[in-house]
Motif scaffolding. Structure first.
Motif, PDB file in Angstrom:
ATOM      1  N   TRP A 195       0.831  -1.204   0.000  1.00 28.69           N
ATOM      2  CA  TRP A 195       0.000   0.000   0.000  1.00 28.69           C
ATOM      3  C   TRP A 195       0.871   1.262   0.000  1.00 28.69           C
ATOM      4  CZ3 TRP A 195      -5.051   0.386  -0.832  1.00 28.69           C
ATOM      5  CH2 TRP A 195      -5.876  -0.708  -0.572  1.00 28.69           C
ATOM      6  N   ALA A 196       0.386   2.277  -0.669  1.00 23.10           N
ATOM      7  CA  ALA A 196       0.922   3.637  -0.511  1.00 23.10           C
ATOM      8  C   ALA A 196      -0.223   4.469   0.046  1.00 23.10           C
ATOM      9  CB  ALA A 196       1.389   4.201  -1.855  1.00 23.10           C
ATOM     10  N   ARG A 197       0.092   5.351   0.954  1.00 20.84           N
ATOM     11  CA  ARG A 197      -0.993   6.021   1.663  1.00 20.84           C
ATOM     12  C   ARG A 197      -1.573   7.198   0.854  1.00 20.84           C
ATOM     13  NH1 ARG A 197       2.628   9.068   6.295  1.00 20.84           N
ATOM     14  NH2 ARG A 197       3.047  10.964   5.063  1.00 20.84           N
ATOM     15  N   GLU A 198      -2.736   7.626   1.283  1.00 22.12           N
ATOM     16  CA  GLU A 198      -3.382   8.796   0.683  1.00 22.12           C
ATOM     17  C   GLU A 198      -2.440  10.005   0.732  1.00 22.12           C
ATOM     18  OE1 GLU A 198      -6.932   9.667   2.756  1.00 22.12           O
ATOM     19  OE2 GLU A 198      -7.239  11.629   1.809  1.00 22.12           O
ATOM     20  N   ASN A 199      -2.481  10.817  -0.300  1.00 24.44           N
ATOM     21  CA  ASN A 199      -1.689  12.048  -0.436  1.00 24.44           C
ATOM     22  C   ASN A 199      -0.199  11.801  -0.673  1.00 24.44           C
ATOM     23  OD1 ASN A 199      -3.927  13.704  -0.189  1.00 24.44           O
ATOM     24  ND2 ASN A 199      -3.754  13.816   2.050  1.00 24.44           N
ATOM     25  N   CYS A 200       0.174  10.589  -1.022  1.00 28.57           N
ATOM     26  CA  CYS A 200       1.577  10.401  -1.407  1.00 28.57           C
ATOM     27  C   CYS A 200       1.766  10.972  -2.819  1.00 28.57           C
ATOM     28  CB  CYS A 200       1.995   8.934  -1.333  1.00 28.57           C
ATOM     29  SG  CYS A 200       1.449   7.910  -2.681  1.00 28.57           S
ATOM     30  N   VAL A 201       2.991  11.406  -3.079  1.00 35.26           N
ATOM     31  CA  VAL A 201       3.331  11.938  -4.400  1.00 35.26           C
ATOM     32  C   VAL A 201       3.939  10.804  -5.209  1.00 35.26           C
ATOM     33  CG1 VAL A 201       4.729  13.598  -5.691  1.00 35.26           C
ATOM     34  CG2 VAL A 201       3.684  14.259  -3.500  1.00 35.26           C
ATOM     35  N   ARG A 225       6.965  12.166 -14.867  1.00 31.68           N
ATOM     36  CA  ARG A 225       5.633  12.716 -14.590  1.00 31.68           C
ATOM     37  C   ARG A 225       5.282  12.423 -13.138  1.00 31.68           C
ATOM     38  NH1 ARG A 225       1.635  10.736 -19.462  1.00 31.68           N
ATOM     39  NH2 ARG A 225       2.782  11.610 -21.224  1.00 31.68           N
ATOM     40  N   CYS A 226       4.394  13.224 -12.554  1.00 28.59           N
ATOM     41  CA  CYS A 226       4.013  12.972 -11.171  1.00 28.59           C
ATOM     42  C   CYS A 226       2.511  13.149 -10.992  1.00 28.59           C
ATOM     43  CB  CYS A 226       4.782  13.872 -10.220  1.00 28.59           C
ATOM     44  SG  CYS A 226       4.439  15.624 -10.430  1.00 28.59           S
ATOM     45  N   ALA A 227       2.026  12.702  -9.833  1.00 29.34           N
ATOM     46  CA  ALA A 227       0.607  12.803  -9.499  1.00 29.34           C
ATOM     47  C   ALA A 227       0.474  12.746  -7.983  1.00 29.34           C
ATOM     48  CB  ALA A 227      -0.176  11.666 -10.147  1.00 29.34           C
ATOM     49  N   ILE A 228      -0.691  13.138  -7.491  1.00 30.62           N
ATOM     50  CA  ILE A 228      -1.002  13.001  -6.071  1.00 30.62           C
ATOM     51  C   ILE A 228      -2.040  11.898  -5.922  1.00 30.62           C
ATOM     52  CG2 ILE A 228      -1.975  14.092  -4.026  1.00 30.62           C
ATOM     53  CD1 ILE A 228      -1.072  16.783  -5.099  1.00 30.62           C
ATOM     54  N   ALA A 229      -1.740  10.893  -5.110  1.00 31.89           N
ATOM     55  CA  ALA A 229      -2.718   9.835  -4.839  1.00 31.89           C
ATOM     56  C   ALA A 229      -3.706  10.345  -3.792  1.00 31.89           C
ATOM     57  CB  ALA A 229      -2.010   8.578  -4.356  1.00 31.89           C
ATOM     58  N   LYS A 230      -4.942  10.577  -4.183  1.00 26.15           N
ATOM     59  CA  LYS A 230      -5.942  11.082  -3.234  1.00 26.15           C
ATOM     60  C   LYS A 230      -6.661   9.951  -2.509  1.00 26.15           C
ATOM     61  CE  LYS A 230      -6.513  14.638  -2.526  1.00 26.15           C
ATOM     62  NZ  LYS A 230      -5.736  15.510  -1.579  1.00 26.15           N
ATOM     63  N   ILE A 231      -6.250   8.729  -2.774  1.00 25.96           N
ATOM     64  CA  ILE A 231      -6.789   7.555  -2.089  1.00 25.96           C
ATOM     65  C   ILE A 231      -5.626   6.632  -1.745  1.00 25.96           C
ATOM     66  CG2 ILE A 231      -9.075   7.599  -3.182  1.00 25.96           C
ATOM     67  CD1 ILE A 231      -7.951   5.568  -5.244  1.00 25.96           C
ATOM     68  N   PRO A 232      -5.749   5.795  -0.728  1.00 27.62           N
ATOM     69  CA  PRO A 232      -4.735   4.749  -0.518  1.00 27.62           C
ATOM     70  C   PRO A 232      -4.762   3.807  -1.730  1.00 27.62           C
ATOM     71  CG  PRO A 232      -6.157   4.991   1.410  1.00 27.62           C
ATOM     72  CD  PRO A 232      -6.811   5.756   0.313  1.00 27.62           C
ATOM     73  N   LEU A 233      -3.593   3.441  -2.229  1.00 28.65           N
ATOM     74  CA  LEU A 233      -3.573   2.600  -3.428  1.00 28.65           C
ATOM     75  C   LEU A 233      -2.284   1.787  -3.476  1.00 28.65           C
ATOM     76  CD1 LEU A 233      -1.408   4.406  -5.085  1.00 28.65           C
ATOM     77  CD2 LEU A 233      -3.396   5.533  -6.047  1.00 28.65           C
ATOM     78  N   THR A 234      -2.238   0.886  -4.444  1.00 25.11           N
ATOM     79  CA  THR A 234      -1.019   0.150  -4.766  1.00 25.11           C
ATOM     80  C   THR A 234      -0.600   0.556  -6.172  1.00 25.11           C
ATOM     81  OG1 THR A 234      -2.237  -1.725  -5.701  1.00 25.11           O
ATOM     82  CG2 THR A 234      -1.746  -1.790  -3.332  1.00 25.11           C
TER      83      THR A 234
END
Length: 410
Positions: free
Chosen positions: A277-283, A294-303
């Motif tokens: 898992w990577a937590r919410e708000n990780c870059v 390229r980059c993004a902000i994960a607004k949900i916990p995800l893999t």
């Protein structure tokens, strides 16, 4: 007279005769001279058209990007004012060619027969070929590659209204085409200007905080955890069946916020593979391939897959949104660090990438300013393409209205 006036006049028409393609045109296929013989590709004087010409220069063509010499021509050239209709591969395209020419084998040439030359306006046939394009798309067979049902193609019928009516329809559609093209160009220019303005404002905002006394750190040092992911065996349904765990691929990393993913994995994948898992708000920073840096902000916990570097930012040191904007603004610099033929990054390169660290309050203030700029740009980015699409639909509506005829009794 306005285009609308012409539309009214042109549509006040009684039934007209229809003529099958095979009666109206000489039908011939294009071909490609052997590539193995360089003499057939040097010193060319005959325009030889491909789909690339339509993509580059539109649907009314008077010159080709590729010329072939006379000795490469088989038989007669296709005459000027013939239609080229794509009947294999990229189906649904056509062009009116105003000079003698040839084409590759993806096109079928429609040359007006002598007995109809005084009865038809080539540009009217060109506009009606948009109806033929739609027919081709709906009557395509697919084996090794897509091809049109040519028996049905030859029976497709063109309407033949009086020549004066054809010319009036062409006049109206030419005006509509020009207006629509000018509007699209204006909207696209406005969109590009807004994107450039946002980039300028973002650079200026960061320049203001990068004072000589600002502290610097690295992406790795401001992260409480840096991780990557993995790809569960693609053909093993045990890892994907009934999956509910968001699983991110780098194709979805596009300077955006991630609120959902295209694919999901299940608990078995989480137990049996290196996925974590990577937590919410990780870059999330893309590591490899065409999307690297390229980059993004994960607004949900995800893999994620193994091509993502997931930075869980320590909130006591940095605002994750500040980090996202910094990495976005420095996309070219980070990408330039790539290694190998594909320009891949790696975890260490990303972790060691420098970042200024003004006080948290100043980071937040900068984020708020950039978010406002970004919202304005995104609103335009969404609104302008929607406006362009709406104008295209409006143009197609009037074009179809002008090209709809009642068939006269035989």
């Amino acid at each position: 007279m306005t285009p609308a006036d012409g539309l009214t006049n042109a549509t006040n028409l009684k039934a007209v005769q229809f003529v099958e393609i095979e009666q109206l045109f000489h039908v011939r296929n294009g071909y490609t001279p052997p590539k193995s013989n360089p003499e057939l590709w040097e010193g060319g004087t005959i325009p030889w058209f491909r789909m690339d010409d339509i993509r580059a220069n539109g649907r009314v063509l008077e010159y080709a990007t590729q010329l072939i010499p006379p000795e490469a021509a088989k038989g007669r050239l296709f005459p000027a004012n013939s239609l080229l209709v794509a009947t294999s591969a990229t189906i649904g395209e056509h062009a009116l060619v105003t000079v003698p020419h040839l084409s590759n084998q993806r096109f079928t040439s429609l040359a007006i027969r002598q007995e109809f030359r005084d009865q038809v306006e080539p540009r009217f046939l060109h506009y009606y070929a948009f109806v033929l394009d739609e027919w081709c798309v709906k009557n395509t067979t697919v084996s090794s590659f897509a091809s049109v049902d040519m028996a049905g193609f030859r029976r497709f019928r063109f309407p033949i209204p009086p020549i004066e009516v054809q010319r009036e329809i062409v006049r109206v559609l030419d005006q509509f085409t020009q207006l629509e093209a000018e509007l699209e160009a204006e909207l696209e220019a406005e969109l590009e200007a807004r994107i450039a303005q946002y980039s300028y404002l973002r650079t200026a905002a960061f320049s203001a905080v990068c004072t000589p006394d600002v502290n610097w750190s690295t992406l790795g040092d401001i992260s409480s955890r840096v991780s990557t992911g993995a790809t569960p065996k693609a053909r093993d349904s045990r890892y994907y069946s009934n999956g509910t765990i968001p699983w991110l691929r780098t194709g979805e990393v596009a300077f955006n916020e991630i609120w959902k993913t295209e694919l999901f994995i299940n608990e078995t994948a989480l137990r049996e593979t290196p996925v974590t898992w990577a937590r919410e708000n990780c870059v999330v920073v893309a590591i490899s391939g065409a999307t690297a840096a390229r980059c993004a902000i994960a607004k949900i916990p995800l893999t994620t897959n193994q091509h993502c570097c997931n930075l869980e930012i320590d909130p006591a040191i940095a605002d994750y949104r500040f980090v996202f904007h910094w990495v976005s603004a420095n996309y070219e610099s980070l990408r330039a660090l790539g290694r190998g033929a594909r320009g891949d990054l790696n975890m260490q390169l990303i972790k060691s990438f420098p970042i200024p660290l003004p006080p948290l309050a100043l980071q937040t203030k900068l984020v708020q300013r950039l978010s406002s700029f970004e919202s304005l740009t995104k609103d335009l980015s969404i609104g302008l393409p929607a406006e362009i699409a709406a104008r295209r639909r409006q143009y197609e509506y009037y074009r179809d209205k002008l090209l709809t005829f009642e068939e006269a009794p035989a």
